[in-house]
Write a protein that holds these residues in place. Structure first.
Motif, PDB file in Angstrom:
ATOM      1  N   THR A  25      -6.057  19.041  -0.828  1.00  0.00           N
ATOM      2  CA  THR A  25      -7.478  18.591  -0.899  1.00  0.00           C
ATOM      3  C   THR A  25      -7.901  18.022   0.553  1.00  0.00           C
ATOM      4  O   THR A  25      -9.033  17.321   0.533  1.00  0.00           O
ATOM      5  CB  THR A  25      -7.620  17.512  -1.781  1.00  0.00           C
ATOM      6  N   ASP A  26      -6.846  18.062   1.691  1.00  0.00           N
ATOM      7  CA  ASP A  26      -7.238  17.374   2.769  1.00  0.00           C
ATOM      8  C   ASP A  26      -7.565  15.998   2.603  1.00  0.00           C
ATOM      9  O   ASP A  26      -8.200  15.432   3.585  1.00  0.00           O
ATOM     10  CB  ASP A  26      -8.243  17.993   3.562  1.00  0.00           C
ATOM     11  N   MET A  27      -6.863  15.239   1.958  1.00  0.00           N
ATOM     12  CA  MET A  27      -6.938  13.967   1.607  1.00  0.00           C
ATOM     13  C   MET A  27      -5.701  13.169   1.705  1.00  0.00           C
ATOM     14  O   MET A  27      -4.405  13.649   1.551  1.00  0.00           O
ATOM     15  CB  MET A  27      -7.223  13.552   0.172  1.00  0.00           C
ATOM     16  N   ILE A  28      -5.725  11.874   2.371  1.00  0.00           N
ATOM     17  CA  ILE A  28      -4.556  11.009   2.373  1.00  0.00           C
ATOM     18  C   ILE A  28      -5.120   9.917   1.224  1.00  0.00           C
ATOM     19  O   ILE A  28      -5.840   9.167   1.241  1.00  0.00           O
ATOM     20  CB  ILE A  28      -4.376  10.130   3.521  1.00  0.00           C
ATOM     21  N   LYS A  29      -4.346  10.295  -0.292  1.00  0.00           N
ATOM     22  CA  LYS A  29      -4.959   9.350  -1.236  1.00  0.00           C
ATOM     23  C   LYS A  29      -3.957   8.038  -1.304  1.00  0.00           C
ATOM     24  O   LYS A  29      -2.774   7.849  -0.741  1.00  0.00           O
ATOM     25  CB  LYS A  29      -4.304  10.061  -2.515  1.00  0.00           C
ATOM     26  N   ALA A  30      -4.998   6.927  -1.537  1.00  0.00           N
ATOM     27  CA  ALA A  30      -4.248   5.477  -1.510  1.00  0.00           C
ATOM     28  C   ALA A  30      -3.903   5.076  -2.804  1.00  0.00           C
ATOM     29  O   ALA A  30      -4.815   5.074  -3.631  1.00  0.00           O
ATOM     30  CB  ALA A  30      -5.306   5.038  -0.684  1.00  0.00           C
ATOM     31  N   TYR A  31      -2.991   4.448  -2.812  1.00  0.00           N
ATOM     32  CA  TYR A  31      -2.690   3.641  -4.028  1.00  0.00           C
ATOM     33  C   TYR A  31      -1.971   2.302  -3.531  1.00  0.00           C
ATOM     34  O   TYR A  31      -2.018   1.797  -2.422  1.00  0.00           O
ATOM     35  CB  TYR A  31      -1.439   4.138  -4.886  1.00  0.00           C
TER      36      TYR A  31
ATOM     37  N   ASP B 117       0.864  -1.266   0.066  1.00  0.00           N
ATOM     38  CA  ASP B 117      -0.204   0.064  -0.138  1.00  0.00           C
ATOM     39  C   ASP B 117       0.824   1.147  -0.239  1.00  0.00           C
ATOM     40  O   ASP B 117       1.783   1.407   0.690  1.00  0.00           O
ATOM     41  CB  ASP B 117      -1.016  -0.126   1.260  1.00  0.00           C
ATOM     42  N   VAL B 118       0.466   2.278  -0.875  1.00  0.00           N
ATOM     43  CA  VAL B 118       1.114   3.625  -0.835  1.00  0.00           C
ATOM     44  C   VAL B 118       0.240   4.765  -0.667  1.00  0.00           C
ATOM     45  O   VAL B 118      -0.880   4.570  -1.030  1.00  0.00           O
ATOM     46  CB  VAL B 118       1.870   3.698  -2.264  1.00  0.00           C
ATOM     47  N   PHE B 119       0.512   5.525   0.193  1.00  0.00           N
ATOM     48  CA  PHE B 119      -0.213   6.792   0.704  1.00  0.00           C
ATOM     49  C   PHE B 119       0.294   8.136   0.109  1.00  0.00           C
ATOM     50  O   PHE B 119       1.748   8.160   0.460  1.00  0.00           O
ATOM     51  CB  PHE B 119      -0.671   6.609   2.019  1.00  0.00           C
TER      52      PHE B 119
ATOM     53  N   ASN C 109      -6.259   3.140  -5.413  1.00  0.00           N
ATOM     54  CA  ASN C 109      -6.952   2.323  -4.359  1.00  0.00           C
ATOM     55  C   ASN C 109      -7.873   3.233  -3.482  1.00  0.00           C
ATOM     56  O   ASN C 109      -7.939   3.160  -2.425  1.00  0.00           O
ATOM     57  CB  ASN C 109      -6.261   1.432  -3.601  1.00  0.00           C
ATOM     58  N   PRO C 110      -9.062   3.857  -4.128  1.00  0.00           N
ATOM     59  CA  PRO C 110      -9.687   4.807  -3.538  1.00  0.00           C
ATOM     60  C   PRO C 110     -10.541   4.243  -2.460  1.00  0.00           C
ATOM     61  O   PRO C 110     -10.862   5.151  -1.466  1.00  0.00           O
ATOM     62  CB  PRO C 110     -10.691   5.468  -4.612  1.00  0.00           C
ATOM     63  N   ILE C 111     -10.720   2.970  -2.435  1.00  0.00           N
ATOM     64  CA  ILE C 111     -11.590   2.634  -1.230  1.00  0.00           C
ATOM     65  C   ILE C 111     -10.807   2.768   0.042  1.00  0.00           C
ATOM     66  O   ILE C 111     -11.346   2.857   1.408  1.00  0.00           O
ATOM     67  CB  ILE C 111     -11.738   1.003  -1.307  1.00  0.00           C
ATOM     68  N   LYS C 112      -9.353   3.036   0.035  1.00  0.00           N
ATOM     69  CA  LYS C 112      -8.617   3.292   1.232  1.00  0.00           C
ATOM     70  C   LYS C 112      -8.152   4.741   1.358  1.00  0.00           C
ATOM     71  O   LYS C 112      -7.516   5.308   2.290  1.00  0.00           O
ATOM     72  CB  LYS C 112      -7.316   2.699   1.393  1.00  0.00           C
ATOM     73  N   ASP C 113      -8.758   5.393   0.681  1.00  0.00           N
ATOM     74  CA  ASP C 113      -8.327   7.241   0.740  1.00  0.00           C
ATOM     75  C   ASP C 113      -9.080   7.556   2.384  1.00  0.00           C
ATOM     76  O   ASP C 113     -10.092   7.058   2.582  1.00  0.00           O
ATOM     77  CB  ASP C 113      -9.560   7.938  -0.366  1.00  0.00           C
ATOM     78  N   CYS C 114      -8.519   8.558   2.765  1.00  0.00           N
ATOM     79  CA  CYS C 114      -8.610   8.889   4.241  1.00  0.00           C
ATOM     80  C   CYS C 114      -9.039  10.434   3.955  1.00  0.00           C
ATOM     81  O   CYS C 114      -8.020  11.206   3.618  1.00  0.00           O
ATOM     82  CB  CYS C 114      -7.555   8.786   5.029  1.00  0.00           C
ATOM     83  N   LYS C 115     -10.023  11.026   4.344  1.00  0.00           N
ATOM     84  CA  LYS C 115     -10.363  12.162   4.468  1.00  0.00           C
ATOM     85  C   LYS C 115     -10.093  12.994   5.872  1.00  0.00           C
ATOM     86  O   LYS C 115     -10.550  12.191   6.734  1.00  0.00           O
ATOM     87  CB  LYS C 115     -11.700  12.618   4.052  1.00  0.00           C
ATOM     88  N   LEU C 116      -9.458  13.857   5.839  1.00  0.00           N
ATOM     89  CA  LEU C 116      -9.123  14.716   7.315  1.00  0.00           C
ATOM     90  C   LEU C 116     -10.002  15.893   7.055  1.00  0.00           C
ATOM     91  O   LEU C 116     -10.632  16.385   6.290  1.00  0.00           O
ATOM     92  CB  LEU C 116      -7.543  15.012   7.289  1.00  0.00           C
ATOM     93  N   PRO C 117      -9.951  16.644   8.347  1.00  0.00           N
ATOM     94  CA  PRO C 117     -11.030  17.823   8.638  1.00  0.00           C
ATOM     95  C   PRO C 117     -10.319  18.968   7.655  1.00  0.00           C
ATOM     96  O   PRO C 117      -9.289  19.101   7.285  1.00  0.00           O
ATOM     97  CB  PRO C 117     -10.553  18.069   9.905  1.00  0.00           C
ATOM     98  N   GLU C 118     -11.384  19.594   7.173  1.00  0.00           N
ATOM     99  CA  GLU C 118     -11.404  20.743   6.187  1.00  0.00           C
ATOM    100  C   GLU C 118     -10.423  21.644   6.828  1.00  0.00           C
ATOM    101  O   GLU C 118     -10.351  22.111   7.943  1.00  0.00           O
ATOM    102  CB  GLU C 118     -12.555  21.370   5.825  1.00  0.00           C
ATOM    103  N   GLY C 119      -9.328  21.966   6.039  1.00  0.00           N
ATOM    104  CA  GLY C 119      -8.190  23.081   6.194  1.00  0.00           C
ATOM    105  C   GLY C 119      -7.319  22.528   6.967  1.00  0.00           C
ATOM    106  O   GLY C 119      -6.321  23.370   7.454  1.00  0.00           O
ATOM    107  N   SER C 120      -7.175  21.324   7.336  1.00  0.00           N
ATOM    108  CA  SER C 120      -5.976  20.714   7.847  1.00  0.00           C
ATOM    109  C   SER C 120      -4.683  20.649   7.254  1.00  0.00           C
ATOM    110  O   SER C 120      -3.706  21.200   7.572  1.00  0.00           O
ATOM    111  CB  SER C 120      -6.245  19.192   8.260  1.00  0.00           C
ATOM    112  N   GLY C 121      -4.647  20.599   5.734  1.00  0.00           N
ATOM    113  CA  GLY C 121      -3.362  20.742   5.111  1.00  0.00           C
ATOM    114  C   GLY C 121      -2.526  19.365   5.358  1.00  0.00           C
ATOM    115  O   GLY C 121      -1.235  19.989   5.831  1.00  0.00           O
ATOM    116  N   PRO C 122      -2.927  18.202   5.319  1.00  0.00           N
ATOM    117  CA  PRO C 122      -1.937  17.162   5.636  1.00  0.00           C
ATOM    118  C   PRO C 122      -0.531  17.166   4.877  1.00  0.00           C
ATOM    119  O   PRO C 122      -0.595  17.266   3.525  1.00  0.00           O
ATOM    120  CB  PRO C 122      -2.678  15.901   5.299  1.00  0.00           C
ATOM    121  N   ARG C 123       0.589  17.237   5.400  1.00  0.00           N
ATOM    122  CA  ARG C 123       1.721  17.504   4.747  1.00  0.00           C
ATOM    123  C   ARG C 123       2.640  16.120   4.696  1.00  0.00           C
ATOM    124  O   ARG C 123       3.024  15.843   3.705  1.00  0.00           O
ATOM    125  CB  ARG C 123       2.731  18.543   5.558  1.00  0.00           C
ATOM    126  N   HIS C 124       3.023  15.328   5.902  1.00  0.00           N
ATOM    127  CA  HIS C 124       3.744  14.404   6.021  1.00  0.00           C
ATOM    128  C   HIS C 124       2.966  13.460   6.940  1.00  0.00           C
ATOM    129  O   HIS C 124       2.288  13.674   8.034  1.00  0.00           O
ATOM    130  CB  HIS C 124       5.180  14.723   6.540  1.00  0.00           C
TER     131      HIS C 124
END
Length: 354
Positions: free
Chosen positions: A173-179, A165-167, A189-204
């Motif tokens: 987009t405040d998303m952790i996209k899954a591959y 799995d690759v993330f 692998n969109p079934i494993k995408d993870c949405k974070l709260p709006e405005g978070s800005g996930p970096r690492h």
């Protein structure tokens, strides 16, 4: 006395005003693990090698050139020589703007491009060279921060401990996209995408050893999201601020690392210029300390494999700082050097490899 060698990337030019640096390229650095003293052994010139990755067998190093797409950013491969100097092998064009992160996994190199919001997979040869053929995915979407989230901004690629799995952290987009990797081919692998709260800005993000927990540093809020693997996907179960209570400025979190023993989590924040130390209690975090690093633009840091030292770098004040890690996770400054200009990342060789 035992010495270890590692590599530091740097900004060598200013692609836009007020962002960049005056570094010399990629620095090969030796560290005395008894004293914490650093010595630059070699440098190799290349444009804005802001992020680096080392192959699983520690024979090759890969670097991005963080530039606008109009300036033809490249991904470059180097052989790591026995004296830790580098020899250029080859390069391939990156079809994206401001590539800011790179990983090497098995016979793959994957790059994340911030401005264009895409990721690109390259295969590599047995000799470490990058093949011309590539696989590309372009993210879509935006979020609530009009200044920073007007579109997708891929910021980091990380491979799950299962090796398949690759993330991808997407700040825009405040998303952790899954591959996932299937026979060395990257597929969504969109079934494993993870949405974070709006405005978070996930970096690492970083995973624990089992891979059932992930810890995400959100650049735009200064929060750490704790993600728990649940029914085949990750979801946020807790959130903690990494900023000092007295800090009232705009958050600008930059990096996150987990201690090799799995007991402590470290988070870097720019502007306030500090490293926050958390004790890990399964899915919960407890604040241990905030270490002020006394530099400017604390861009990245890393932890040596045995867990005794933390190395931090300031992009704008040219400080590379060595901290001893105490048993309780706190940091003690041991050494500081300005020999390395505009440092942007610290990349260590992988454990249990020749």
């Amino acid at each position: 006395m035992k010495n270890i060698t590692f590599f530091i990337g740097s900004y060598t030019e200013y692609p836009i005003p007020d962002f960049g640096g005056i570094g010399h390229g990629i620095y090969s650095v030796e560290m005395n693990t008894d004293t914490g003293e650093l010595s630059v052994r070699h440098t190799i010139k290349t444009r804005n090698p802001s992020y680096l990755a080392i192959s699983d067998d520690n024979r090759f190093l890969y670097a991005v050139s963080e530039l606008d797409e109009s300036n033809y950013p490249m991904v470059k491969s180097f052989a790591i020589n026995t004296d830790s100097s580098l020899s250029f092998l080859n390069e391939q064009l990156i079809p994206g703007g401001y590539p800011c992160h790179i990983i090497s996994h098995e016979k793959n190199v994957i790059v994340a491009c911030y401005v264009s919001g895409n990721i690109i997979q390259y295969s590599t040869t047995v000799n470490g060279e990058l093949n011309y053929n590539m696989t590309e995915f372009k993210h879509q979407g935006l979020s609530v921060n009009a200044d920073r989230q007007e579109g997708p901004h891929a910021h980091q690629v990380v491979v799950h401990p299962n090796g398949k799995d690759v993330f991808v952290c997407d700040l825009g987009t405040d998303m952790i996209k899954a591959y996932q990797l299937e026979e060395n081919v990257l597929i969504p692998n969109p079934i494993k995408d993870c949405k974070l709260p709006e405005g978070s800005g996930p970096r690492h993000l970083v995973f624990n050893v089992k891979g059932d927990l992930a810890y995400v540093i959100n650049e735009l809020t200064g929060t750490v999201s704790v993600l728990k693997f649940h029914e085949d996907w990750f979801k946020e179960v807790h959130s903690y601020t990494s900023l000092p209570k007295e800090y009232l400025g705009t958050p600008s979190s930059s990096a996150i690392r987990i201690h090799p023993n799995g007991k402590f989590l470290y988070v870097a924040n720019r502007k306030v210029e500090s490293i926050t130390v958390f004790k890990i209690n399964d899915r919960k975090l407890k604040l241990v300390d905030i270490q002020y690093t006394k530099g400017e633009e604390l861009r990245e840091f890393n932890i040596t494999p045995e867990g005794n030292w933390l190395i931090a770098c300031h992009q704008n004040s040219h400080d590379t700082v060595i901290y001893a890690i105490k048993k309780d996770g706190r940091l003690l400054e041991i050494n500081r050097t300005k020999e390395i200009l505009s440092p942007s990342c610290i990349t260590l060789k992988k454990m249990n490899k020749n």
